[in-house]
Scaffold this active site. Structure first.
Site, PDB file in Angstrom:
ATOM      1  CE  LYS A  61      26.146 -48.455   7.052  1.00 33.46           C
ATOM      2  NZ  LYS A  61      24.768 -48.869   7.167  1.00 33.46           N
ATOM      3  CD  GLU A  96      32.552 -47.979  21.725  1.00 35.15           C
ATOM      4  OE1 GLU A  96      32.384 -47.371  20.635  1.00 35.15           O
ATOM      5  OE2 GLU A  96      31.702 -48.000  22.631  1.00 35.15           O
ATOM      6  N   GLY A 119      25.122 -52.505   9.504  1.00 31.76           N
ATOM      7  CA  GLY A 119      26.289 -53.047  10.204  1.00 31.76           C
ATOM      8  C   GLY A 119      26.109 -54.503  10.585  1.00 31.76           C
ATOM      9  NE  ARG A 120      20.283 -54.526  13.149  1.00 30.19           N
ATOM     10  CZ  ARG A 120      20.250 -53.193  13.135  1.00 30.19           C
ATOM     11  NH1 ARG A 120      21.334 -52.506  13.427  1.00 30.19           N
ATOM     12  NH2 ARG A 120      19.143 -52.549  12.843  1.00 30.19           N
ATOM     13  CD  GLU A 148      22.564 -52.403  16.624  1.00 27.65           C
ATOM     14  OE1 GLU A 148      23.005 -52.794  15.532  1.00 27.65           O
ATOM     15  OE2 GLU A 148      23.276 -51.832  17.478  1.00 27.65           O
ATOM     16  CG  HIS A 197      26.653 -79.493  32.957  1.00 29.80           C
ATOM     17  ND1 HIS A 197      26.368 -80.557  33.779  1.00 29.80           N
ATOM     18  CD2 HIS A 197      26.785 -80.007  31.712  1.00 29.80           C
ATOM     19  CE1 HIS A 197      26.355 -81.671  33.066  1.00 29.80           C
ATOM     20  NE2 HIS A 197      26.604 -81.362  31.803  1.00 29.80           N
ATOM     21  CE  LYS A 238      26.809 -45.319  18.860  1.00 26.67           C
ATOM     22  NZ  LYS A 238      26.664 -45.462  17.428  1.00 26.67           N
TER      23      LYS A 238
END
Ligand code: F6P
Length: 520
Positions: A206, A212, A263-264, A349, A380, A489
């Site tokens: 975005k 990253e 973004g999400r 978030e 399990h 950041k």
């Protein structure tokens, strides 16, 4: 905006009293009330939500519904759908719902709630058509065999989750790779599987500034050129709101979206391009249609039977009145194996905040921790704690009636396990002593889908989005910013410099020692 913070409403006080005076024992409730399932399960588009195995009764649900009314949820919802600046700290509207409107509605956007919405609708339509045409071109392009999506957070989780969910309908011609972490292991492993002339890199960000993603994108471009790749314009495409930065990077094919898409909340936008490439235009449009149907449900269904609203109210009941701190998500479908990761970002978030829209400290708890594994595996591993641990953790089972494979026996066993777990959590074994004692009365919700299709996936995800919006709105917080991630950041930039130089001045002793060891 006309709203009352939830803890300042009469319903909040009413709920506190109900919590004190009502002990809900699920075993007794089911024994005494044959209508309990009908009373507390609601059908939304593509999703049946069974809330009856939760610690609620009619009085509690009515008081919770009053809480929504008194908090002004309806007004807040209307504000979002009018394109108002609901995301106040960033001064942005919140309109991911617009991305799911059918073409016909976008075209007649002159009927839209406001001029702003109408204007944005025209752009959404244009980008949708351009992006889908490009997706179809790549699906037909005999040369492209691999698509690498480079993105993180919302620019990775949604597309990856949806791709995995719909993989059995995806083209076999293209292999999809998702590179998110700056850990070079990820991209270098992808390099061993691809060739420059047959690969398309999608740089999904975005902001087009995320460390990253930009690091991976630069590495991908350098690798492409070093391997003799020729046509960057053909082999790189950007999905971003920052068209200029993409151009500066040397990318000429860019599909944009606007700052009113968080973004999400962005898998419906150009960020969804890998989904469209995988499953094609028709299926992508079906996914949007499923989400749109859920938007309509959220907008029009009365609060008392509105599934996202009732789920949000349950979240508030558990978080604020029972002090349950987490919710475990158990999708009984391997295709949904990244759903928990997706929901983690969506809820945590969005609602992991301690201040209200005005920056005032909140006197109550907000987002639960969301966690889980595709079930059967979880059973399990950590279900032991869900049954006998000292904390009560509500579980959300997601169950799909029809399998997407022909192994009927497997599917029957899978469904049997889903039913068994919610029942075992509720029943327990309270008359046993010592190690065999399971207290029971542990709550769960079951979301039931007939089939995992583009429509039902779209509806399921939109349901979760609206639930997060509703609980955030009641808590009075801004679910659409994420200031909490910024400090990390800034410090990471400082640490990167110090890893180069070895200067530890001003650092705490722990960080300084670790930095020395990492450099040594
Ligand atoms: O740092 C958090 C965050 O901003 C998320 O909100 C977002 O989904 C992710 O990083 C990626 O951001 P972008 O799409 O701008 O690269």
């Amino acid at each position: 905006m006309n709203y009352q913070r939830c803890d300042q409403t009469p319903a909040w006080a009413e709920l506190a009293l109900l919590k004190q005076n009502h002990h809900v024992d699920l075993r007794q409730e089911f024994a005494q009330n044959p209508q309990r399932f009908t009373q507390f399960s609601w059908q939304a588009p593509h999703v049946l939500a069974d809330l009856s195995k939760n610690l609620i009764d009619a009085q509690i649900v009515q008081a919770l519904t009053r809480l929504a009314e008194q908090s002004g949820l309806v007004e807040q919802r209307a504000a979002m759908f009018r394109g108002e600046l609901v995301n106040q700290s960033e001064g942005r509207a919140v309109m991911h719902w617009l991305l799911r409107q059918p073409d016909a509605e976008l075209i007649k956007a002159k009927d839209a709630a406001t001029e702003f919405v109408a204007q944005e609708a025209a752009e959404v339509l244009q980008t949708r058509h351009a992006m889908l045409a490009y997706a179809e071109r790549i699906r037909q392009d005999q040369q492209i065999t691999d698509v690498v999506n480079i993105g993180i957070g919302g620019s990775d989780l949604g597309p990856q989750m949806a791709y995995l969910a719909l993989k059995n309908q995806a083209t076999r011609k293209i292999r999809f790779h998702f590179v998110s972490s700056v850990d070079g292991t990820e991209i270098s492993q992808v390099f061993t599987q691809i060739k420059p002339e047959t690969t398309l890199f999608l740089v999904a960000s975005k902001s087009f500034t995320t460390l990253e993603t930009m690091t991976n994108a630069r590495t991908a471009k350098a690798w492409f050129l070093a391997q003799g790749g020729r046509d960057v314009a053909r082999h790189f495409c950007a999905l971003t709101t920052n068209i200029r930065a993409a151009a500066d990077f040397g990318i000429t094919t860019t599909f944009g979206f606007k700052d009113w898409v968080g973004g999400r909340y962005s898998m419906w936008s150009a960020i969804g391009l890998p989904i469209a490439m995988a499953v094609g235009t028709d299926n992508f449009m079906k996914m949007l249609a499923g989400a749109h149907a859920m938007d309509q449900h959220f907008l029009n269904e009365p609060l008392a039977t509105n599934v996202p609203v009732q789920l949000a109210l349950l979240d508030i009941w558990y978080r604020n009145f029972h002090d349950f701190r987490s919710r475990s998500v158990a999708p009984y479908h391997s295709g949904l194996r990244r759903l928990q990761a997706y929901l983690q970002q969506l809820e945590m978030e969005s609602n992991g905040k301690q201040v209200d829209q005005h920056g005032q400290l909140l006197p109550f708890a907000t987002s639960p921790v969301i966690w889980g594994e595709p079930a059967a595996n979880g059973q399990h591993a950590y279900f032991q704690m869900l049954h006998q641990g000292t904390d009560v953790i509500p579980v959300e089972f997601i169950v799909v009636k029809a399998p997407n494979h022909g192994l009927a026996d497997h599917h029957t066993k899978l469904l049997a396990n889903a039913l068994a777990q919610s029942r075992a959590l509720m029943l327990g074994q309270a008359d046993e002593g010592g190690h065999r004692r399971l207290p029971g009365n542990r709550p769960s919700t079951t979301l039931l889908l007939d089939e995992l299709t583009p429509e039902s996936l779209g509806a399921l995800v939109a349901l979760q989005e609206h639930r997060v919006f509703a609980s955030g709105a009641l808590w009075g917080i801004n679910s659409f910013d994420q200031w909490g991630v910024e400090l990390g950041k800034v410090i990471a930039n400082d640490m990167e410099q110090r890893l180069h130089t070895g200067i530890t001045d001003g650092l705490d002793a722990s960080t300084a020692a670790l930095l020395h060891k990492l450099r040594g």
